[in-house]
Design a protein around this motif. Structure first.
Motif, PDB file in Angstrom:
ATOM      1  N   SER A   1       0.839  -1.196   0.000  1.00 26.23           N
ATOM      2  CA  SER A   1       0.000   0.000   0.000  1.00 26.23           C
ATOM      3  C   SER A   1       0.875   1.247   0.000  1.00 26.23           C
ATOM      4  CB  SER A   1      -0.897   0.011   1.232  1.00 26.23           C
ATOM      5  OG  SER A   1      -0.117   0.191   2.409  1.00 26.23           O
ATOM      6  N   SER A   2       0.255   2.391  -0.283  1.00 31.29           N
ATOM      7  CA  SER A   2       0.997   3.659  -0.273  1.00 31.29           C
ATOM      8  C   SER A   2       1.567   3.940   1.107  1.00 31.29           C
ATOM      9  CB  SER A   2       0.081   4.806  -0.710  1.00 31.29           C
ATOM     10  OG  SER A   2      -0.297   4.670  -2.064  1.00 31.29           O
ATOM     11  N   ALA A   3       0.807   3.604   2.152  1.00 27.60           N
ATOM     12  CA  ALA A   3       1.287   3.821   3.517  1.00 27.60           C
ATOM     13  C   ALA A   3       2.515   2.955   3.806  1.00 27.60           C
ATOM     14  CB  ALA A   3       0.169   3.525   4.513  1.00 27.60           C
TER      15      ALA A   3
ATOM     16  N   LEU B   1      10.189   3.986   2.499  1.00 28.20           N
ATOM     17  CA  LEU B   1      11.032   4.941   1.776  1.00 28.20           C
ATOM     18  C   LEU B   1      11.078   6.319   2.436  1.00 28.20           C
ATOM     19  CD1 LEU B   1      10.008   4.114  -1.913  1.00 28.20           C
ATOM     20  CD2 LEU B   1      11.905   3.185  -0.582  1.00 28.20           C
ATOM     21  N   PHE B   2      10.445   6.433   3.597  1.00 26.29           N
ATOM     22  CA  PHE B   2      10.417   7.697   4.343  1.00 26.29           C
ATOM     23  C   PHE B   2       9.759   8.811   3.529  1.00 26.29           C
ATOM     24  CE2 PHE B   2      14.139   5.273   5.804  1.00 26.29           C
ATOM     25  CZ  PHE B   2      13.813   5.122   7.145  1.00 26.29           C
ATOM     26  N   LEU B   3       8.620   8.479   2.952  1.00 28.32           N
ATOM     27  CA  LEU B   3       7.829   9.435   2.186  1.00 28.32           C
ATOM     28  C   LEU B   3       6.401   9.427   2.726  1.00 28.32           C
ATOM     29  CD1 LEU B   3       8.897   8.354  -1.429  1.00 28.32           C
ATOM     30  CD2 LEU B   3       9.754  10.344  -0.175  1.00 28.32           C
TER      31      LEU B   3
ATOM     32  N   THR C   1       2.849  11.604  -1.238  1.00 25.71           N
ATOM     33  CA  THR C   1       3.996  11.685  -2.158  1.00 25.71           C
ATOM     34  C   THR C   1       4.141  10.393  -2.949  1.00 25.71           C
ATOM     35  OG1 THR C   1       5.157  13.216  -0.689  1.00 25.71           O
ATOM     36  CG2 THR C   1       6.496  12.020  -2.305  1.00 25.71           C
ATOM     37  N   VAL C   2       3.923   9.267  -2.284  1.00 29.77           N
ATOM     38  CA  VAL C   2       3.988   7.972  -2.971  1.00 29.77           C
ATOM     39  C   VAL C   2       2.944   7.926  -4.082  1.00 29.77           C
ATOM     40  CG1 VAL C   2       3.648   5.485  -2.737  1.00 29.77           C
ATOM     41  CG2 VAL C   2       4.908   6.739  -0.981  1.00 29.77           C
TER      42      VAL C   2
END
Length: 214
Positions: free
Chosen positions: A167-169, A175-177, A181-182
């Motif tokens: 998932s985006s989370a 990736l520390f984003l 942003t993802v």
């Protein structure tokens, strides 16, 4: 943690035999089975298994359509296709429908067990025979400029993680984003590659070796 499983196949002997194989594993439990595709949707909604093993050719509703409807309904189960059909087209259709695993019915019991555990863990699994067939199909395709060259390093990283089912989370944490942003990176890379949705992204990733075939 025990993995709960529903088996859907129109052959009673196969359902019973496969159920016995899976029951021998201490971490696997078959909680239900069905011989009809349409009825299986109600069964899955009732039992909420972790994994559903589906045949493709079934009365009422074929396995790929069952997988698609499970995906559209937001069911939390992971789908493994276990079928006599081994063509790359069937594999890609199954992936598009949301299946995370695909094996031939002649697969060894150990492969089926491995597939169940893999998809429950969030990974994709193609049986050895399926992976070889798909690899030959992809190798026969004409090759041109590598479209991955259009992407930045970060976009390639996110492409792989999205294709693996994260998932985006989850990607953001890795990736520390921020998830937003993802999502922006994902939209950008899909635009560069001309991909309409995540299903197309997964197929692209398989074709171009971003994620493994097995």
């Amino acid at each position: 943690m025990t993995i709960s499983i529903v088996i859907v196949d129109d052959h009673a002997i196969l359902r019973e035999g496969l159920g016995q194989v899976l029951a021998q594993q201490p971490d696997l439990e078959v909680v239900g089975s069905s011989g009809d595709g349409r009825q299986s949707l109600k069964l899955v909604a009732q039992l909420r298994p972790d994994v559903v093993i589906l045949d493709i050719s079934m009365p009422g509703l074929n396995g790929i359509e069952v997988a698609r409807q499970l995906q559209e309904s937001g069911a939390a189960c992971a789908v493994v296709i276990l079928s006599m059909h081994a063509s790359p087209e069937y594999v890609f259709q199954a992936i598009e429908a949301g299946a995370r695993g695909y094996l031939q019915k002649e697969s060894a019991a150990s492969d089926i067990v491995e597939a169940v555990r893999a998809v429950r863990a969030g990974r994709r699994y193609l049986g050895p025979g399926i992976a070889e067939l798909v690899a030959e199909h992809l190798a026969s395709r004409k090759t041109g400029d590598n479209p991955l060259q259009l992407l930045s390093r970060r976009e390639r990283e996110i492409l792989q993680l999205v294709a693996e089912g994260h998932s985006s989370a989850e990607i953001g944490e890795l990736l520390f984003l921020s998830p937003k942003t993802v999502d922006s990176y994902r939209s950008r890379l899909m635009g560069k590659l001309g991909l309409a949705d995540v299903t197309a992204l997964v197929k692209f990733a398989i074709r171009h070796g971003v994620i493994p075939l097995d």
